[in-house]
Design a protein around this motif. Sequence first.
Motif, PDB file in Angstrom:
ATOM      1  N   GLY A  47      12.526 -11.743 -97.870  1.00  0.00           N
ATOM      2  CA  GLY A  47      12.513 -12.506 -99.112  1.00  0.00           C
ATOM      3  C   GLY A  47      11.746 -11.818-100.234  1.00  0.00           C
ATOM      4  O   GLY A  47      11.881 -12.183-101.397  1.00  0.00           O
ATOM      5  N   VAL A  48      10.942 -10.821 -99.897  1.00  0.00           N
ATOM      6  CA  VAL A  48      10.172 -10.094-100.914  1.00  0.00           C
ATOM      7  C   VAL A  48      10.998  -9.018-101.612  1.00  0.00           C
ATOM      8  O   VAL A  48      10.543  -8.426-102.584  1.00  0.00           O
ATOM      9  CB  VAL A  48       8.897  -9.455-100.316  1.00  0.00           C
ATOM     10  N   LEU A  49      12.212  -8.772-101.130  1.00  0.00           N
ATOM     11  CA  LEU A  49      13.015  -7.673-101.686  1.00  0.00           C
ATOM     12  C   LEU A  49      13.310  -7.838-103.165  1.00  0.00           C
ATOM     13  O   LEU A  49      13.310  -6.858-103.909  1.00  0.00           O
ATOM     14  CB  LEU A  49      14.315  -7.496-100.898  1.00  0.00           C
ATOM     15  N   SER A  50      13.541  -9.056-103.618  1.00  0.00           N
ATOM     16  CA  SER A  50      13.824  -9.246-105.047  1.00  0.00           C
ATOM     17  C   SER A  50      12.597  -8.908-105.894  1.00  0.00           C
ATOM     18  O   SER A  50      12.725  -8.286-106.950  1.00  0.00           O
ATOM     19  CB  SER A  50      14.318 -10.664-105.331  1.00  0.00           C
ATOM     20  N   GLU A  51      11.413  -9.272-105.413  1.00  0.00           N
ATOM     21  CA  GLU A  51      10.191  -8.924-106.157  1.00  0.00           C
ATOM     22  C   GLU A  51       9.951  -7.414-106.122  1.00  0.00           C
ATOM     23  O   GLU A  51       9.568  -6.813-107.127  1.00  0.00           O
ATOM     24  CB  GLU A  51       8.976  -9.660-105.584  1.00  0.00           C
ATOM     25  N   ILE A  52      10.221  -6.792-104.980  1.00  0.00           N
ATOM     26  CA  ILE A  52      10.067  -5.336-104.871  1.00  0.00           C
ATOM     27  C   ILE A  52      11.017  -4.646-105.840  1.00  0.00           C
ATOM     28  O   ILE A  52      10.628  -3.727-106.555  1.00  0.00           O
ATOM     29  CB  ILE A  52      10.317  -4.871-103.422  1.00  0.00           C
ATOM     30  N   LYS A  55       9.659  -4.954-109.382  1.00  0.00           N
ATOM     31  CA  LYS A  55       8.488  -4.092-109.625  1.00  0.00           C
ATOM     32  C   LYS A  55       8.910  -2.627-109.754  1.00  0.00           C
ATOM     33  O   LYS A  55       8.382  -1.899-110.598  1.00  0.00           O
ATOM     34  CB  LYS A  55       7.464  -4.242-108.500  1.00  0.00           C
ATOM     35  N   LEU A  56       9.855  -2.197-108.919  1.00  0.00           N
ATOM     36  CA  LEU A  56      10.323  -0.815-108.997  1.00  0.00           C
ATOM     37  C   LEU A  56      11.111  -0.574-110.282  1.00  0.00           C
ATOM     38  O   LEU A  56      10.970   0.471-110.910  1.00  0.00           O
ATOM     39  CB  LEU A  56      11.162  -0.459-107.771  1.00  0.00           C
ATOM     40  N   ASP A  57      11.931  -1.550-110.679  1.00  0.00           N
ATOM     41  CA  ASP A  57      12.660  -1.445-111.949  1.00  0.00           C
ATOM     42  C   ASP A  57      11.691  -1.259-113.113  1.00  0.00           C
ATOM     43  O   ASP A  57      11.938  -0.469-114.021  1.00  0.00           O
ATOM     44  CB  ASP A  57      13.513  -2.690-112.201  1.00  0.00           C
ATOM     45  N   ASP A  58      10.581  -2.000-113.073  1.00  0.00           N
ATOM     46  CA  ASP A  58       9.586  -1.938-114.150  1.00  0.00           C
ATOM     47  C   ASP A  58       9.006  -0.535-114.325  1.00  0.00           C
ATOM     48  O   ASP A  58       8.610  -0.163-115.425  1.00  0.00           O
ATOM     49  CB  ASP A  58       8.442  -2.928-113.893  1.00  0.00           C
ATOM     50  N   VAL A  59       8.927   0.231-113.230  1.00  0.00           N
ATOM     51  CA  VAL A  59       8.356   1.582-113.328  1.00  0.00           C
ATOM     52  C   VAL A  59       9.426   2.674-113.303  1.00  0.00           C
ATOM     53  O   VAL A  59       9.113   3.863-113.224  1.00  0.00           O
ATOM     54  CB  VAL A  59       7.277   1.837-112.241  1.00  0.00           C
ATOM     55  N   GLY A  60      10.716   2.272-113.360  1.00  0.00           N
ATOM     56  CA  GLY A  60      11.784   3.243-113.543  1.00  0.00           C
ATOM     57  C   GLY A  60      12.489   3.740-112.298  1.00  0.00           C
ATOM     58  O   GLY A  60      13.129   4.792-112.324  1.00  0.00           O
ATOM     59  N   TYR A  61      12.386   2.999-111.198  1.00  0.00           N
ATOM     60  CA  TYR A  61      13.048   3.411-109.953  1.00  0.00           C
ATOM     61  C   TYR A  61      14.007   2.313-109.497  1.00  0.00           C
ATOM     62  O   TYR A  61      13.822   1.140-109.817  1.00  0.00           O
ATOM     63  CB  TYR A  61      11.998   3.711-108.859  1.00  0.00           C
ATOM     64  N   ASP A  62      15.007   2.717-108.711  1.00  0.00           N
ATOM     65  CA  ASP A  62      16.022   1.776-108.244  1.00  0.00           C
ATOM     66  C   ASP A  62      15.931   1.586-106.739  1.00  0.00           C
ATOM     67  O   ASP A  62      15.979   2.559-105.995  1.00  0.00           O
ATOM     68  CB  ASP A  62      17.429   2.281-108.577  1.00  0.00           C
ATOM     69  N   LEU A  63      15.820   0.320-106.335  1.00  0.00           N
ATOM     70  CA  LEU A  63      15.841  -0.003-104.913  1.00  0.00           C
ATOM     71  C   LEU A  63      17.303  -0.035-104.462  1.00  0.00           C
ATOM     72  O   LEU A  63      18.101  -0.835-104.951  1.00  0.00           O
ATOM     73  CB  LEU A  63      15.197  -1.364-104.666  1.00  0.00           C
ATOM     74  N   VAL A  64      17.652   0.870-103.557  1.00  0.00           N
ATOM     75  CA  VAL A  64      19.012   0.914-103.019  1.00  0.00           C
ATOM     76  C   VAL A  64      19.075  -0.010-101.800  1.00  0.00           C
ATOM     77  O   VAL A  64      20.039  -0.714-101.601  1.00  0.00           O
ATOM     78  CB  VAL A  64      19.416   2.359-102.636  1.00  0.00           C
ATOM     79  N   ARG A  65      18.043  -0.019-100.999  1.00  0.00           N
ATOM     80  CA  ARG A  65      17.814  -0.893 -99.846  1.00  0.00           C
ATOM     81  C   ARG A  65      17.078  -0.183 -98.777  1.00  0.00           C
ATOM     82  O   ARG A  65      16.992   0.810 -98.419  1.00  0.00           O
ATOM     83  CB  ARG A  65      19.099  -1.497 -99.287  1.00  0.00           C
TER      84      ARG A  65
END
Length: 65
Positions: A47-52, A55-65
């Motif tokens: 459930g923390v994946l959306s927050e992660i 946070k990563l978007d805010d610093v310029g990175y993309d969570l792929v999974r």
Amino acid sequence: MELNLKIDGMGCEHCVKSVREALETVKGIKILDVKIGSAEIEAENNGVLSEIKEKLDDVGYDLVR
């Protein structure tokens, strides 16, 4: 549960530091390892994946999974 996150946009040790700092702001996870292109964390549930992702978007990175 351990989660292995694939993260796009990382290319150097500065990126690793930025991602680690962003992940440190997420409550309810334990950071096991961060390296170029990925991070391993321990979380109670995914459930923390959306927050992660946020946070990563805010610093310029993309969570792929």
